[in-house]
Write a protein that holds these residues in place. Sequence first.
Motif, short mmCIF file in Angstrom:
data_model
loop_
_atom_site.label_atom_id
_atom_site.label_comp_id
_atom_site.label_asym_id
_atom_site.label_seq_id
_atom_site.Cartn_x
_atom_site.Cartn_y
_atom_site.Cartn_z
N PHE A 61 56.34 81.67 64.75
CA PHE A 61 54.88 81.65 64.67
C PHE A 61 54.35 80.30 64.21
N ASN A 62 55.21 79.46 63.65
CA ASN A 62 54.75 78.18 63.11
C ASN A 62 55.06 76.99 64.01
N GLU A 63 55.82 77.23 65.09
CA GLU A 63 56.16 76.12 65.97
C GLU A 63 54.95 75.75 66.82
N ASN A 64 54.73 74.47 67.01
CA ASN A 64 53.52 73.99 67.68
C ASN A 64 53.72 73.92 69.20
N ILE A 65 54.06 75.06 69.80
CA ILE A 65 54.20 75.12 71.25
C ILE A 65 53.99 76.55 71.71
N GLU A 66 53.26 76.71 72.79
CA GLU A 66 53.03 78.04 73.33
C GLU A 66 53.54 78.08 74.76
N ASP A 67 54.71 78.66 74.94
CA ASP A 67 55.30 78.77 76.27
C ASP A 67 56.24 79.96 76.26
N ASP A 68 55.97 80.93 77.14
CA ASP A 68 56.80 82.13 77.17
C ASP A 68 58.24 81.84 77.60
N ASN A 69 58.48 80.64 78.14
CA ASN A 69 59.84 80.28 78.57
C ASN A 69 60.66 79.61 77.48
N LEU A 70 60.08 79.45 76.29
CA LEU A 70 60.78 78.71 75.24
C LEU A 70 62.11 79.38 74.85
N LEU A 71 62.10 80.70 74.69
CA LEU A 71 63.32 81.38 74.25
C LEU A 71 64.45 81.24 75.27
N ILE A 72 64.16 81.50 76.54
CA ILE A 72 65.22 81.39 77.56
C ILE A 72 65.66 79.94 77.72
N THR A 73 64.73 79.00 77.55
CA THR A 73 65.08 77.58 77.62
C THR A 73 66.03 77.21 76.49
N LEU A 74 65.75 77.74 75.31
CA LEU A 74 66.62 77.49 74.16
C LEU A 74 68.01 78.08 74.38
N ILE A 75 68.07 79.27 74.97
CA ILE A 75 69.36 79.91 75.26
C ILE A 75 70.16 79.07 76.26
N PHE A 76 69.49 78.61 77.34
CA PHE A 76 70.17 77.75 78.32
C PHE A 76 70.67 76.47 77.65
N THR A 77 69.79 75.84 76.88
CA THR A 77 70.14 74.57 76.21
C THR A 77 71.32 74.74 75.28
N ARG A 78 71.33 75.85 74.60
CA ARG A 78 72.31 76.10 73.55
C ARG A 78 73.70 76.46 74.09
N TYR A 79 73.73 77.25 75.15
CA TYR A 79 75.01 77.79 75.60
C TYR A 79 75.50 77.23 76.94
N CYS A 80 74.58 76.86 77.80
CA CYS A 80 74.99 76.38 79.13
C CYS A 80 73.91 75.47 79.69
N PRO A 81 73.86 74.20 79.25
CA PRO A 81 72.80 73.27 79.65
C PRO A 81 72.66 73.09 81.15
N LYS A 82 73.74 73.29 81.91
CA LYS A 82 73.66 73.11 83.36
C LYS A 82 72.69 74.09 84.01
N LEU A 83 72.43 75.20 83.33
CA LEU A 83 71.47 76.18 83.87
C LEU A 83 70.06 75.59 83.94
N LEU A 84 69.80 74.56 83.15
CA LEU A 84 68.48 73.91 83.18
C LEU A 84 68.24 73.21 84.52
N ASP A 85 69.31 72.88 85.23
CA ASP A 85 69.18 72.21 86.53
C ASP A 85 69.09 73.21 87.69
#
Length: 219
Positions: free
Chosen positions: A121-145
């Motif tokens: 609630f305190n992070e300065n960003i509003e994007d419904d894709n943030l959680l899935i983006t974080l999961i991709f970044t954290r576990y399998c960055p290639k999914l971002l491509d």
Amino acid sequence: MYYDLRYYKDQTFKIGGLGGECIREYWIDNPKEYIDKCLKRASNYSEELKIPTKNILEKSFEELQKDYNIKDQNLPILTTLLYKEVRTRNHHSKSIVENLLSNYYIIVPLMDKELYKLNRFNENIEDDNLLITLIFTRYCPKLLDFKFEGRRSINKETIKFAKKINEKYPLKLEKPEFLSKTNEQMKNLTNKNLTKSNNSITYNSINKYIKEVFSSNSF
């Protein structure tokens, strides 16, 4: 517990939703209310259960309070954390370990303890894709491509922010000693006993190995 009588020659990975109950917010009891409920249930079985039950729960809440740096010792969030850290891990980790012994890795973002420390609630960003983006970044960055259909994509600022979060709360991977040893043993068994028809090993050849793993100190 059960054991899957297969061993995957190639490491196999799967992202799963185990621990989904961890993101629900309906454990509304505070620690005192929760302990009272547990003591009432314990007395239905035996009065002797009440004191050890109380001691275990109080100690657990105390440890969680320290670990998550929570000042108020009677907040409902502590009861939720108890569920996440104890019941959920005990329940789901059994099948996760069983699969690990088959060279099959289940990645479970919802049981990633560090992610619970995020104050969404305190992070300065509003994007419904943030959680899935974080999961991709954290576990399998290639999914971002990965190319999504319909020309959809993840916002570059969201990707940048997810990486920033991941740097602040890095993924801590530890490879238990028993895993490296047992996987080597399994490969040896596989080379000797693998049948071409079903890629599996017979129970007799694996029985002794399983007993050794589950009775080892490291396990």
